[in-house]
Scaffold this motif. Structure first.
Motif, PDB file in Angstrom:
ATOM      1  N   VAL A 187     -25.666  25.048 -54.411  1.00 16.03           N
ATOM      2  CA  VAL A 187     -24.668  24.226 -53.730  1.00 16.03           C
ATOM      3  C   VAL A 187     -23.369  25.012 -53.637  1.00 16.03           C
ATOM      4  O   VAL A 187     -22.909  25.586 -54.632  1.00 16.03           O
ATOM      5  N   THR A 188     -22.795  25.061 -52.439  1.00 17.72           N
ATOM      6  CA  THR A 188     -21.498  25.706 -52.224  1.00 17.72           C
ATOM      7  C   THR A 188     -20.513  24.646 -51.750  1.00 17.72           C
ATOM      8  O   THR A 188     -20.783  23.933 -50.781  1.00 17.72           O
ATOM      9  N   LEU A 189     -19.387  24.556 -52.437  1.00 15.32           N
ATOM     10  CA  LEU A 189     -18.381  23.542 -52.129  1.00 15.32           C
ATOM     11  C   LEU A 189     -17.077  24.198 -51.697  1.00 15.32           C
ATOM     12  O   LEU A 189     -16.497  24.990 -52.440  1.00 15.32           O
ATOM     13  N   HIS A 190     -16.636  23.869 -50.482  1.00 14.95           N
ATOM     14  CA  HIS A 190     -15.321  24.278 -49.981  1.00 14.95           C
ATOM     15  C   HIS A 190     -14.378  23.095 -50.184  1.00 14.95           C
ATOM     16  O   HIS A 190     -14.646  21.994 -49.691  1.00 14.95           O
ATOM     17  N   ALA A 191     -13.277  23.308 -50.876  1.00 15.95           N
ATOM     18  CA  ALA A 191     -12.344  22.222 -51.178  1.00 15.95           C
ATOM     19  C   ALA A 191     -10.916  22.675 -50.911  1.00 15.95           C
ATOM     20  O   ALA A 191     -10.577  23.851 -51.095  1.00 15.95           O
ATOM     21  N   ALA A 192     -10.091  21.729 -50.468  1.00 19.52           N
ATOM     22  CA  ALA A 192      -8.691  22.059 -50.187  1.00 19.52           C
ATOM     23  C   ALA A 192      -7.815  20.830 -50.342  1.00 19.52           C
ATOM     24  O   ALA A 192      -8.258  19.693 -50.189  1.00 19.52           O
ATOM     25  N   VAL A 193      -6.542  21.080 -50.645  1.00 15.83           N
ATOM     26  CA  VAL A 193      -5.507  20.055 -50.727  1.00 15.83           C
ATOM     27  C   VAL A 193      -4.358  20.509 -49.836  1.00 15.83           C
ATOM     28  O   VAL A 193      -4.007  21.693 -49.816  1.00 15.83           O
ATOM     29  N   TYR A 194      -3.769  19.557 -49.093  1.00 18.53           N
ATOM     30  CA  TYR A 194      -2.756  19.900 -48.096  1.00 18.53           C
ATOM     31  C   TYR A 194      -1.445  19.195 -48.404  1.00 18.53           C
ATOM     32  O   TYR A 194      -1.423  18.024 -48.803  1.00 18.53           O
ATOM     33  N   ALA A 195      -0.339  19.917 -48.186  1.00 18.00           N
ATOM     34  CA  ALA A 195       0.979  19.296 -48.279  1.00 18.00           C
ATOM     35  C   ALA A 195       1.132  18.296 -47.138  1.00 18.00           C
ATOM     36  O   ALA A 195       0.555  18.469 -46.065  1.00 18.00           O
ATOM     37  N   PRO A 196       1.909  17.218 -47.348  1.00 19.81           N
ATOM     38  CA  PRO A 196       2.071  16.196 -46.308  1.00 19.81           C
ATOM     39  C   PRO A 196       2.511  16.761 -44.960  1.00 19.81           C
ATOM     40  O   PRO A 196       2.052  16.304 -43.915  1.00 19.81           O
ATOM     41  N   GLU A 197       3.377  17.762 -44.986  1.00 18.45           N
ATOM     42  CA  GLU A 197       3.892  18.318 -43.727  1.00 18.45           C
ATOM     43  C   GLU A 197       2.991  19.406 -43.163  1.00 18.45           C
ATOM     44  O   GLU A 197       3.286  19.979 -42.105  1.00 18.45           O
TER      45      GLU A 197
END
Length: 307
Positions: free
Chosen positions: A256-266
């Motif tokens: 299993v390969t997981l791409h994950a990200a978190v983004y700033a509101p702007e």
């Protein structure tokens, strides 16, 4: 002898299409089984304001969960991305089956047939999803993003009326309701990271009783393991619909390969990671990805959404 089970679902065009698909799969898997679809009007469907003030994604599931707990329905069908990832399922309810995943990507529909990079400066793009808003701002900070809620049909109607120049919606949803011809551009995952659970239909049941065994016949192991990795990511963050988080897992044989990200509101800052490992450790991979992002400072990006 025919056995009848009651399948609860939201009453939107898309939800009913999904329910009919699940019904066909179950009836095909079990001779003598009849599935009766029970449409349910949920608070989230009736609410026209911000989903956050409506109680988050639970606004789409809580009434159906209550019917399931009470025994008024035997099964329920949901888009996995609509099931809250920051809290446990209600007592006595479990996800019994993850159907094979459809395309998890988002799609752009524009009135003039323009792709995202072709939209005019200050063009108005409609979406209420914070994940989409942040990524649109990252890709095209010159665009104006306008919150727009409602089912896909109503969002397309607002586009056609000139209220917005383009909208971003789930590609698989357009296929499910026969509107795929409206797609201007399927947005690559590198440009628009998919939502956790995007493209996956799940069936919930009570944890005890005959319905659980019936539903297991339509469970897809690959869809289950990738979904478990993605959901573990959200749970570790304590993230809800009021968070700009993307997570997309894929599977190749037993990896299993997981791409994950978190983004700033702007949209001016992104933290991303990729983890991989054996499918038997899928939930652990989701937690690992979350821990790596938290170590990079993801909490500072998540907190503005979680207030």
């Amino acid at each position: 002898m025919t056995t009848t089970v009651r399948l609860g679902t939201r009453g939107s065009t898309m939800a009913l299409a999904q329910a009919r698909h699940v019904a066909r799969e179950l009836e095909s898997a079990h001779a003598g089984l009849a599935v009766r679809i029970v449409p349910v009007s949920t608070h989230g469907d009736r609410w026209t304001g911000s989903l956050v003030t409506a109680g988050g994604k639970g606004a789409f599931t809580s009434e159906i969960d209550a019917l399931l707990q009470a025994g008024d329905i035997d099964l329920a069908v949901h888009c996995l991305k609509d099931i809250p990832g920051d809290v446990a399922l209600p007592e006595g309810i479990c996800i019994a089956a993850y159907l094979p995943r459809d395309d998890p990507r988002d799609a752009l529909i524009s009135r003039d047939g323009l792709r995202l990079d072709q939209l005019a400066r200050d063009a108005v793009v409609g979406t209420s999803a914070l994940r989409r808003q942040a990524q649109l701002q990252r890709a095209r900070p010159d665009l104006r993003v306008k919150p727009i809620r409602g089912n896909v049909d109503s969002r397309i109607a607002r586009l056609d009326s000139g209220d917005v120049d383009a909208i971003v919606v789930a590609a698989c949803g357009l296929h499910r309701i026969g509107q795929a011809h409206r797609i201007t551009q399927v947005l690559p995952a590198e440009l628009m990271g998919p939502a956790v659970g995007a493209g996956t239909i799940v069936v919930t049941t009570r944890t005890s009783g005959p319905a659980y065994a019936l539903v297991m016949a339509v469970d897809d192991p690959d869809s289950r393991d990738t979904s478990l990795a993605e959901r573990a990511l959200l749970h570790r963050f304590g993230a809800s619909c009021n968070s700009a988080v993307s997570g997309h897992a894929s599977i190749d044989r037993d990896t299993v390969t997981l791409h994950a990200a978190v983004y700033a509101p702007e949209g001016d800052r992104t933290l991303a990671t990729v983890v991989a490992g054996d499918r038997t450790a899928a939930p652990a991979l989701g937690r690992q990805a979350a821990d790596e992002l938290l170590a990079l400072g993801a909490r500072k990006l998540l907190d503005p959404y979680l207030r």
